[in-house]
Design a protein around this motif. Structure first.
Motif, PDB file in Angstrom:
ATOM      1  N   LEU A   1       0.865  -1.174   0.000  1.00 26.54           N
ATOM      2  CA  LEU A   1       0.000   0.000   0.000  1.00 26.54           C
ATOM      3  C   LEU A   1       0.898   1.220   0.000  1.00 26.54           C
ATOM      4  N   GLY A   2       0.829   2.064  -1.002  1.00 32.66           N
ATOM      5  CA  GLY A   2       1.724   3.198  -1.106  1.00 32.66           C
ATOM      6  C   GLY A   2       1.511   4.178  -2.213  1.00 32.66           C
ATOM      7  N   VAL A   3       2.283   4.222  -3.292  1.00 37.72           N
ATOM      8  CA  VAL A   3       2.446   5.358  -4.186  1.00 37.72           C
ATOM      9  C   VAL A   3       1.321   5.641  -5.173  1.00 37.72           C
ATOM     10  N   THR A   4       0.627   4.670  -5.675  1.00 36.99           N
ATOM     11  CA  THR A   4      -0.524   4.915  -6.533  1.00 36.99           C
ATOM     12  C   THR A   4      -1.722   5.224  -5.651  1.00 36.99           C
ATOM     13  N   LEU A   5      -2.434   6.282  -5.983  1.00 38.19           N
ATOM     14  CA  LEU A   5      -3.600   6.655  -5.187  1.00 38.19           C
ATOM     15  C   LEU A   5      -4.696   5.621  -5.393  1.00 38.19           C
ATOM     16  N   VAL A   6      -5.041   4.894  -4.344  1.00 38.40           N
ATOM     17  CA  VAL A   6      -6.054   3.856  -4.404  1.00 38.40           C
ATOM     18  C   VAL A   6      -7.387   4.387  -3.884  1.00 38.40           C
ATOM     19  N   ASP A   7      -7.356   5.106  -2.765  1.00 38.02           N
ATOM     20  CA  ASP A   7      -8.589   5.637  -2.192  1.00 38.02           C
ATOM     21  C   ASP A   7      -8.260   6.774  -1.231  1.00 38.02           C
ATOM     22  N   VAL A   8      -9.158   7.728  -1.158  1.00 34.20           N
ATOM     23  CA  VAL A   8      -9.045   8.849  -0.223  1.00 34.20           C
ATOM     24  C   VAL A   8     -10.412   9.033   0.400  1.00 34.20           C
ATOM     25  N   SER A   9     -10.446   9.222   1.692  1.00 35.68           N
ATOM     26  CA  SER A   9     -11.684   9.586   2.364  1.00 35.68           C
ATOM     27  C   SER A   9     -11.388  10.842   3.151  1.00 35.68           C
ATOM     28  N   MET A  10     -11.957  11.966   2.694  1.00 37.41           N
ATOM     29  CA  MET A  10     -11.652  13.236   3.350  1.00 37.41           C
ATOM     30  C   MET A  10     -12.879  13.844   4.002  1.00 37.41           C
ATOM     31  N   ILE A  11     -13.929  13.056   4.136  1.00 36.73           N
ATOM     32  CA  ILE A  11     -15.156  13.554   4.731  1.00 36.73           C
ATOM     33  C   ILE A  11     -15.413  12.789   6.018  1.00 36.73           C
ATOM     34  N   GLY A  12     -15.687  13.523   7.089  1.00 33.69           N
ATOM     35  CA  GLY A  12     -15.949  12.903   8.375  1.00 33.69           C
ATOM     36  C   GLY A  12     -14.906  13.282   9.405  1.00 33.69           C
ATOM     37  N   ALA A  13     -14.978  12.652  10.555  1.00 28.87           N
ATOM     38  CA  ALA A  13     -14.110  13.020  11.670  1.00 28.87           C
ATOM     39  C   ALA A  13     -12.644  12.712  11.411  1.00 28.87           C
ATOM     40  N   ALA A  14     -12.350  11.681  10.627  1.00 27.21           N
ATOM     41  CA  ALA A  14     -10.956  11.323  10.345  1.00 27.21           C
ATOM     42  C   ALA A  14     -10.827  10.952   8.877  1.00 27.21           C
ATOM     43  N   GLY A  15      -9.838  11.515   8.211  1.00 23.02           N
ATOM     44  CA  GLY A  15      -9.588  11.199   6.806  1.00 23.02           C
ATOM     45  C   GLY A  15      -8.711   9.973   6.673  1.00 23.02           C
ATOM     46  N   ARG A  16      -8.726   9.384   5.498  1.00 22.04           N
ATOM     47  CA  ARG A  16      -7.914   8.209   5.232  1.00 22.04           C
ATOM     48  C   ARG A  16      -7.375   8.297   3.815  1.00 22.04           C
ATOM     49  N   ILE A  17      -6.178   7.752   3.614  1.00 22.03           N
ATOM     50  CA  ILE A  17      -5.599   7.672   2.273  1.00 22.03           C
ATOM     51  C   ILE A  17      -4.961   6.301   2.113  1.00 22.03           C
ATOM     52  N   TYR A  18      -5.214   5.673   0.975  1.00 20.96           N
ATOM     53  CA  TYR A  18      -4.611   4.398   0.625  1.00 20.96           C
ATOM     54  C   TYR A  18      -3.766   4.632  -0.620  1.00 20.96           C
ATOM     55  N   LEU A  19      -2.518   4.180  -0.567  1.00 19.15           N
ATOM     56  CA  LEU A  19      -1.604   4.279  -1.693  1.00 19.15           C
ATOM     57  C   LEU A  19      -1.028   2.904  -1.949  1.00 19.15           C
ATOM     58  N   SER A  20      -0.545   2.635  -3.165  1.00 24.44           N
ATOM     59  CA  SER A  20       0.124   1.362  -3.436  1.00 24.44           C
ATOM     60  C   SER A  20       1.325   1.585  -4.328  1.00 24.44           C
ATOM     61  N   GLY A  21       2.291   0.654  -4.255  1.00 28.96           N
ATOM     62  CA  GLY A  21       3.496   0.736  -5.069  1.00 28.96           C
ATOM     63  C   GLY A  21       4.665   0.063  -4.391  1.00 28.96           C
ATOM     64  N   PRO A  22       5.885   0.288  -4.903  1.00 25.49           N
ATOM     65  CA  PRO A  22       7.075  -0.308  -4.291  1.00 25.49           C
ATOM     66  C   PRO A  22       7.273   0.196  -2.858  1.00 25.49           C
ATOM     67  N   ALA A  23       7.727  -0.686  -1.977  1.00 20.86           N
ATOM     68  CA  ALA A  23       7.822  -0.374  -0.547  1.00 20.86           C
ATOM     69  C   ALA A  23       8.654   0.880  -0.269  1.00 20.86           C
ATOM     70  N   ALA A  24       9.791   1.047  -0.935  1.00 17.36           N
ATOM     71  CA  ALA A  24      10.645   2.220  -0.676  1.00 17.36           C
ATOM     72  C   ALA A  24       9.916   3.516  -1.030  1.00 17.36           C
ATOM     73  N   GLN A  25       9.168   3.498  -2.116  1.00 20.89           N
ATOM     74  CA  GLN A  25       8.423   4.697  -2.504  1.00 20.89           C
ATOM     75  C   GLN A  25       7.251   4.960  -1.569  1.00 20.89           C
ATOM     76  N   VAL A  26       6.655   3.900  -1.086  1.00 20.00           N
ATOM     77  CA  VAL A  26       5.558   4.035  -0.131  1.00 20.00           C
ATOM     78  C   VAL A  26       6.061   4.686   1.152  1.00 20.00           C
ATOM     79  N   ARG A  27       7.186   4.218   1.641  1.00 21.96           N
ATOM     80  CA  ARG A  27       7.745   4.785   2.874  1.00 21.96           C
ATOM     81  C   ARG A  27       8.149   6.244   2.681  1.00 21.96           C
ATOM     82  N   ARG A  28       8.669   6.570   1.503  1.00 18.33           N
ATOM     83  CA  ARG A  28       9.008   7.971   1.208  1.00 18.33           C
ATOM     84  C   ARG A  28       7.746   8.828   1.198  1.00 18.33           C
TER      85      ARG A  28
END
Length: 196
Positions: A150-177
């Motif tokens: 889960l990291g660099v490609t935008l998979v999902d964003v939830s920006m509505i509500g009490a807490a936002g969430r973002i899911y990304l995908s890609g190579p581990a080093a890029q995800v950590r960056r």
């Protein structure tokens, strides 16, 4: 301490100016489940505002669109507690003028927004087939592929509500960056601290 919403005026929770929308985020904002208004395009500029109580977002929308008719509303969401508006335009100054009209109308400044905080962050490497399937059924962006982190490609964003969430995908080093860069951006936001 009495919050602005308790005192009878809208509370500014989020005031986020996004310069030069990148293709993945612009596409996410333009999906039918998000943008029920005018979809933004890559390279445009956007302003995302969240207020409480939720219905106050209608006044915020009126303030922005009357002050700067050149901006287009993409997202208008009224939920139980909070209201969210996203407006965008080709000219950054137009978007800024719409934002200033909102701030003036609320009697607020950018510093009055809540400072974001990270409640949880994780990197899951080598996602299993079943995990990828269940994430993809809930996504609004690109699909995650089994074996990705889960990291660099935008998979999902939830920006509505009490807490936002973002899911990304890609190579581990890029995800950590990306994880580090997101944390750095959030720390730099000027605002007030959450109560409690």
């Amino acid at each position: 301490m009495t919050s602005p919403a308790e005192a009878g005026r809208a509370e500014l929770r989020v005031y986020l100016l996004v310069r030069d929308l990148q293709p993945q985020f612009a596409a996410y904002l333009g999906t039918p489940t998000r943008a029920r208004g005018y979809p933004p395009f890559a390279g445009q500029h956007a302003l995302i505002v969240e207020v409480a109580p939720a219905l106050a977002i209608e006044r915020v929308t009126d303030l922005a669109l009357r002050a700067e008719p050149a901006v287009e509303p993409g997202i208008l969401f009224v939920e139980r507690q909070f209201g969210v508006l996203e407006v965008h335009g080709r000219d950054l100054d137009d978007v800024r003028r719409a934002g200033q009209a909102i701030l003036d109308g609320l009697g607020a400044g950018e510093k009055d927004q809540l400072r974001p905080r990270i409640l949880f962050s994780d990197v899951i490497e080598d996602v299993t087939d079943a995990h990828a399937i269940i994430i993809n059924r809930n996504r609004s962006g690109s699909m995650i592929v089994p074996g990705d982190t889960l990291g660099v490609t935008l998979v999902d964003v939830s920006m509505i509500g009490a807490a936002g969430r973002i899911y990304l995908s890609g190579p581990a080093a890029q995800v950590r960056r990306a994880q580090r860069e997101i944390a750095d951006v959030l720390i730099a936001v000027v605002g007030r601290d959450h109560e409690g």
